[in-house]
Every structure is written in C-alpha cells, then in structure tokens.
Design an enzyme around this catalytic site. Sequence first.
Site, PDB file in Angstrom:
ATOM      1  N   ASN A  10      11.596  -9.738  -6.748  1.00  9.42           N
ATOM      2  CA  ASN A  10      10.036  -9.296  -6.976  1.00  9.42           C
ATOM      3  C   ASN A  10       9.845  -8.552  -7.931  1.00  9.42           C
ATOM      4  O   ASN A  10      10.317  -7.062  -8.229  1.00  9.42           O
ATOM      5  CB  ASN A  10       9.852  -7.862  -5.277  1.00  9.42           C
ATOM      6  CG  ASN A  10       8.528  -7.388  -5.632  1.00  9.42           C
ATOM      7  OD1 ASN A  10       7.281  -7.480  -5.887  1.00  9.42           O
ATOM      8  ND2 ASN A  10       8.513  -6.514  -4.418  1.00  9.42           N
ATOM      9  N   ARG A  94       8.407 -13.276  -5.753  1.00 14.77           N
ATOM     10  CA  ARG A  94       7.438 -12.779  -4.713  1.00 14.77           C
ATOM     11  C   ARG A  94       5.908 -12.857  -6.350  1.00 14.77           C
ATOM     12  O   ARG A  94       6.260 -12.347  -6.570  1.00 14.77           O
ATOM     13  CB  ARG A  94       7.230 -11.198  -4.234  1.00 14.77           C
ATOM     14  CG  ARG A  94       6.187 -10.822  -3.390  1.00 14.77           C
ATOM     15  CD  ARG A  94       6.310  -9.511  -3.754  1.00 14.77           C
ATOM     16  NE  ARG A  94       5.044  -9.001  -2.901  1.00 14.77           N
ATOM     17  CZ  ARG A  94       4.365  -7.812  -3.634  1.00 14.77           C
ATOM     18  NH1 ARG A  94       4.953  -7.097  -4.411  1.00 14.77           N
ATOM     19  NH2 ARG A  94       2.731  -7.757  -2.790  1.00 14.77           N
ATOM     20  N   HIS A 183      -0.741  -8.770   1.013  1.00 18.24           N
ATOM     21  CA  HIS A 183       0.455  -8.868   2.009  1.00 18.24           C
ATOM     22  C   HIS A 183       0.347  -9.963   2.871  1.00 18.24           C
ATOM     23  O   HIS A 183       0.837  -9.908   4.498  1.00 18.24           O
ATOM     24  CB  HIS A 183      -0.220  -7.622   3.093  1.00 18.24           C
ATOM     25  CG  HIS A 183      -0.360  -6.195   1.784  1.00 18.24           C
ATOM     26  ND1 HIS A 183      -0.904  -5.205   2.059  1.00 18.24           N
ATOM     27  CD2 HIS A 183       0.666  -5.622   1.216  1.00 18.24           C
ATOM     28  CE1 HIS A 183      -0.653  -4.256   1.560  1.00 18.24           C
ATOM     29  NE2 HIS A 183       0.238  -4.446   1.218  1.00 18.24           N
ATOM     30  N   GLY A 213       0.476   0.952   4.662  1.00 16.81           N
ATOM     31  CA  GLY A 213       1.810   1.694   3.459  1.00 16.81           C
ATOM     32  C   GLY A 213       0.681   2.338   2.744  1.00 16.81           C
ATOM     33  O   GLY A 213      -0.303   2.670   2.629  1.00 16.81           O
ATOM     34  N   ASP A 287       1.400  10.731   0.450  1.00 17.94           N
ATOM     35  CA  ASP A 287       2.158  10.693   1.034  1.00 17.94           C
ATOM     36  C   ASP A 287       1.595  11.040   2.567  1.00 17.94           C
ATOM     37  O   ASP A 287       1.496  12.313   2.903  1.00 17.94           O
ATOM     38  CB  ASP A 287       3.750  11.414   0.301  1.00 17.94           C
ATOM     39  CG  ASP A 287       4.823  10.905   1.274  1.00 17.94           C
ATOM     40  OD1 ASP A 287       4.805  10.994   2.576  1.00 17.94           O
ATOM     41  OD2 ASP A 287       5.573   9.906   0.880  1.00 17.94           O
ATOM     42  N   GLY A 335       5.409   1.351   5.819  1.00 13.28           N
ATOM     43  CA  GLY A 335       6.025   2.834   5.821  1.00 13.28           C
ATOM     44  C   GLY A 335       5.257   3.681   7.225  1.00 13.28           C
ATOM     45  O   GLY A 335       5.590   4.547   7.970  1.00 13.28           O
ATOM     46  N   ILE A 336       3.692   3.573   6.753  1.00 12.28           N
ATOM     47  CA  ILE A 336       3.088   4.932   8.274  1.00 12.28           C
ATOM     48  C   ILE A 336       3.503   4.533   9.365  1.00 12.28           C
ATOM     49  O   ILE A 336       3.356   5.123  10.334  1.00 12.28           O
ATOM     50  CB  ILE A 336       1.632   4.737   7.348  1.00 12.28           C
ATOM     51  CG1 ILE A 336       1.858   5.459   6.231  1.00 12.28           C
ATOM     52  CG2 ILE A 336       0.988   5.769   7.994  1.00 12.28           C
ATOM     53  CD1 ILE A 336       0.466   5.307   5.094  1.00 12.28           C
ATOM     54  N   GLY A 337       3.058   2.636   9.446  1.00 10.79           N
ATOM     55  CA  GLY A 337       2.576   1.897  10.840  1.00 10.79           C
ATOM     56  C   GLY A 337       4.307   1.827  11.612  1.00 10.79           C
ATOM     57  O   GLY A 337       3.597   2.066  12.956  1.00 10.79           O
ATOM     58  N   ASN A 339       6.033   4.271  10.682  1.00  7.24           N
ATOM     59  CA  ASN A 339       7.381   5.609  10.838  1.00  7.24           C
ATOM     60  C   ASN A 339       6.965   6.739  11.377  1.00  7.24           C
ATOM     61  O   ASN A 339       6.905   8.060  10.909  1.00  7.24           O
ATOM     62  CB  ASN A 339       8.184   5.781   9.752  1.00  7.24           C
ATOM     63  CG  ASN A 339       9.030   4.842   9.333  1.00  7.24           C
ATOM     64  OD1 ASN A 339       9.734   5.169  10.048  1.00  7.24           O
ATOM     65  ND2 ASN A 339       9.165   4.211   8.155  1.00  7.24           N
ATOM     66  N   GLU A 388       9.104  -8.305   4.488  1.00  6.20           N
ATOM     67  CA  GLU A 388       8.808  -9.009   3.467  1.00  6.20           C
ATOM     68  C   GLU A 388      10.421  -9.605   2.768  1.00  6.20           C
ATOM     69  O   GLU A 388       9.723 -11.422   2.471  1.00  6.20           O
ATOM     70  CB  GLU A 388       8.194  -8.658   2.398  1.00  6.20           C
ATOM     71  CG  GLU A 388       6.979  -8.136   2.804  1.00  6.20           C
ATOM     72  CD  GLU A 388       5.773  -7.246   2.085  1.00  6.20           C
ATOM     73  OE1 GLU A 388       6.507  -6.099   2.272  1.00  6.20           O
ATOM     74  OE2 GLU A 388       4.778  -7.977   1.214  1.00  6.20           O
TER      75      GLU A 388
HETATM   76  P1  AMP Z   1       5.585   1.713   2.290  1.00 10.15           P
HETATM   77  O1  AMP Z   1       4.533   1.412   0.771  1.00 10.15           O
HETATM   78  O2  AMP Z   1       5.275   0.758   3.126  1.00 10.15           O
HETATM   79  O3  AMP Z   1       6.203   2.036   1.954  1.00 10.15           O
HETATM   80  O4  AMP Z   1       5.163   3.227   3.228  1.00 10.15           O
HETATM   81  C1  AMP Z   1       4.746   4.592   2.266  1.00 10.15           C
HETATM   82  C2  AMP Z   1       4.294   5.599   3.249  1.00 10.15           C
HETATM   83  O5  AMP Z   1       4.864   5.428   4.372  1.00 10.15           O
HETATM   84  C3  AMP Z   1       4.333   7.042   3.040  1.00 10.15           C
HETATM   85  O6  AMP Z   1       2.848   7.404   2.954  1.00 10.15           O
HETATM   86  C4  AMP Z   1       4.891   7.946   3.706  1.00 10.15           C
HETATM   87  O7  AMP Z   1       4.368   9.074   3.888  1.00 10.15           O
HETATM   88  C5  AMP Z   1       5.621   6.812   4.744  1.00 10.15           C
HETATM   89  N1  AMP Z   1       6.431   7.163   4.978  1.00 10.15           N
HETATM   90  C6  AMP Z   1       7.592   5.847   5.056  1.00 10.15           C
HETATM   91  N2  AMP Z   1       8.556   6.640   5.893  1.00 10.15           N
HETATM   92  C7  AMP Z   1       8.252   7.284   6.215  1.00 10.15           C
HETATM   93  C8  AMP Z   1       8.862   8.026   7.573  1.00 10.15           C
HETATM   94  N3  AMP Z   1      10.892   8.169   8.131  1.00 10.15           N
HETATM   95  N4  AMP Z   1       8.629   8.352   8.253  1.00 10.15           N
HETATM   96  C9  AMP Z   1       6.759   9.288   8.562  1.00 10.15           C
HETATM   97  N5  AMP Z   1       6.516   8.551   7.108  1.00 10.15           N
HETATM   98  C10 AMP Z   1       6.770   7.626   5.978  1.00 10.15           C
END
Ligand code: AMP
Length: 401
Positions: A10, A94, A183, A213, A287, A335-337, A339, A388
């Site tokens: 990527n 990718r 995506h 994310g 974040d 990430g958000i969905g 976690n 992915e």
């Molecule tokens: P991504 O772009 O998919 O890596 O997602 C990034 C987002 O996911 C950021 O806003 C992070 O705060 C959230 N995120 C990643 N890991 C965690 C975690 N363990 N707990 C809460 N939020 C997370």
Amino acid sequence: MDGMNILVINCGSSSLKFQLINAQSEQLIAKGICERIGMDGSSMTYSPADGEKQETAAPMKDHTAAIRLVLNALTDDKTGVVKSLDQIGAVGHRIVHGGESFAKSTVITDEVLKAIEECNDLAPLHNPANLIGINACRELMPQTPMVAVFDTAFHQTMPEEAYLYGLPYHYYEDYRVRRYGFHGTSHSYVSHRAAAMLGRAYEDLKIIVCHLGNGASISAVKEGKCVDTSMGLTPLEGLIMGTRSGDIDPAIIEFLCNKENKSVHEILNVLNKESGVLGLSEGFSSDFRDLEKGYRAGEAPSIRAMKAFAYRVAKYIGAYTAAMNGVDVICFTAGIGENNPFIRNMICSYLGYLAITIDREANEKRGQEMEISTFDSRTRVLVIPTNEELAIARETYALVK
Ligand code: AMP
C-alpha cells in the site's frame, strides 16, 4: 512454509505499508512500514509475526530504495521470514482510483498500467504514488506476477441514479464526474463476513457497512451488490471524518474564499485537513480516544463533535434503509467502528424505528468480531474488524494461482 506467499503493498506519496501473507493458511508472516520516503529522517519498521519489531533509520531516496529495504528485511539471514525472493509468489497492490475502467481486481500488464495512469486525474495525490510502488516492485522482482486491487472497484455496481450528481450531464460524459466511492475492499470484506456470521446467503441480504476510521464512509449492499456509498468523486464527500468535512453546501466554498481572502485550493485544504471532528472540536483532536475522554469530562467541543459525527452516520443509515427498502444487518468496522462502544451506542440510539436494541455488555467489547444487538432485534448489528490486506492477498491469489 507450504503454499504461496503474497506481498501486499500500500504505497502512499511518502510512505509504504507492506504485509507478507501466506495465501493458504491466511497467516500474517511479517509486516511493516517505510516512512518519510525521499525526505530526511526516513525509517522502516519491520515486524516478523514470530519475532521482535525492529525500527531502522535508513536513508530512502525513493520508493525503489524503500522496496529494496523491505525485500532485504524479508530475506535477511537472521531476521528474515523467507529464504529468497522466489518464495514470494505474487504482489498485490492497493490502488486508490480505478475510475470506470476497473470493476474488478486485475493482473498488472503494460496496458493495465496505462489505464491506471489515465485515472491519475481523478486521484492526483494517490494514484501516481500507487504507480511508483508498482514500478519499483517490477524493477526489483521482474518475474513476479502483480495484481492491482482498486478501492473503487466494489462500488462500480451502483446504479446510475446513485452515482450521478445533479450536474449538466455532459460533465459526466466529458470528464467522468460522478460518484465512485472508496474503501471498497473493506466494504466488500465486511459485507461478506456479515453474511457468513449470520449463516445467510450474501445475495439474500440488505447490508449497511459503516467504515468509521480517520477516513469514514458508509455503503449499502443489496442482494450481493453495492447500490450506494457516501464518498464521491473524491474521498471528501459523505460522513464527517477525522479532518475532512464530508457533505457541505458547495456554495460555502466561494463564500469562505471571499470572507477569508483565500483561494479555492486553500479552502479545499481546510475542508480536507482542518475540518471534520478536528474542526468541530476547535482543533482539540481528530482522534476519537481523545474526544471520548473530552465527552465524558463534559467538554463542549468534544460533545459537539461526537454528536455531529454520530448524527451524520445515523442520517445515512436512514437514507440507505430507504434506498434498499429495508435493512437486515448494520456492520461497524475500522478504528472507531471496531473500538468505540460509545459512538456505536450514540449512532444506534437513533435506530429505534429499525427495532434495534443494543446488548450493552456485548457492546463494551473492543476490536473483535461480534453481534452487539440483542436476540430480539429485528435488524442485526455486527462489529467486524476489517482486514484490507487479507482481502487484497485473497484477490491476488485468486488471479495468479
Ligand atoms: P483508522 O483510520 O481505521 O485507523 O481509525 C482511526 C480512529 O480509530 C481514531 O479516531 C482512533 O481514535 C480510533 N481508534 C483506534 N484504535 C482505538 C481503540 N483501541 N479505542 C478507541 N478508538 C480507537
């Protein structure tokens, strides 16, 4: 190790992420990232699955130099994971934008490279970097087959009424201005997993995938085909994201140019890099870990940003439920969905009309595949970690085996 190993690449303008995956066992063998390529202070992080993570500061004048370092690390006598490059059977790349030329992944040939180049206009920041990655790999592994996997391909099944903008039609004919969506590899992977988790046929389901994310998009998958998605000609449209605005009234651009005495280019930079939850929280954070803390502490900027983010997702879920005349399952990923139970709860609190009840205990878990709706919910809600790289490795293997 038995079976074919696939190198997944990527490539960004100054970074290169890689994973080596065994196509049979689907095990990750090693992964890493090269950063600040072509700049001072470039470095490579390399993590073999069975060994320690290593960080090496190394000059990388270009992407070819970066890929040479990656291949050296993978084949190194001490820390390598394969004996020689012969044990890498194929490379999956990718590619961000495949325009209307690519509705599927494809084996890379000179003609394919030319067609990808023709899409550069549509993704001027990303596609040229992706092409550099392909060319660097071809130079160093001339005999190894390579496959292009497009972020846009999964969405090519959208009907005309979903992909056309309300603009003079000749802009579509002349310049291919339309909704493409991004995506796609993630939306495809997650929607297929959802059908598998429910033990249902993919073609029988109405699925909404929320990829939340730093970049965020949502898609509607009806009877095995993507029928709509929130990102458009570029990834700027749709949901409120980490730093991107998502949908706005297009007239805001000229209005702000005049008020702030800025060029269109400068305002677009604001929309891409200083907006979203970062902008709404007055620059506090993009974040969601920070925003969640702020929300819990009662801080207005975080509360405002998270509420607007959740509301926009809920609004799209409503729109896609209407577009598909119903929905069987809603999936959260990225990430958000994956976690953030807090944001999932905020979004689902809008969905009473779908007879969804969230199992509070299940929803507290993070980062694992699970159902978070209760057994009596009419619409099911799933959390599905996206992968992915694995999806790219699968597509690559399917085309070269
Ligand atoms: P991504 O772009 O998919 O890596 O997602 C990034 C987002 O996911 C950021 O806003 C992070 O705060 C959230 N995120 C990643 N890991 C965690 C975690 N363990 N707990 C809460 N939020 C997370």
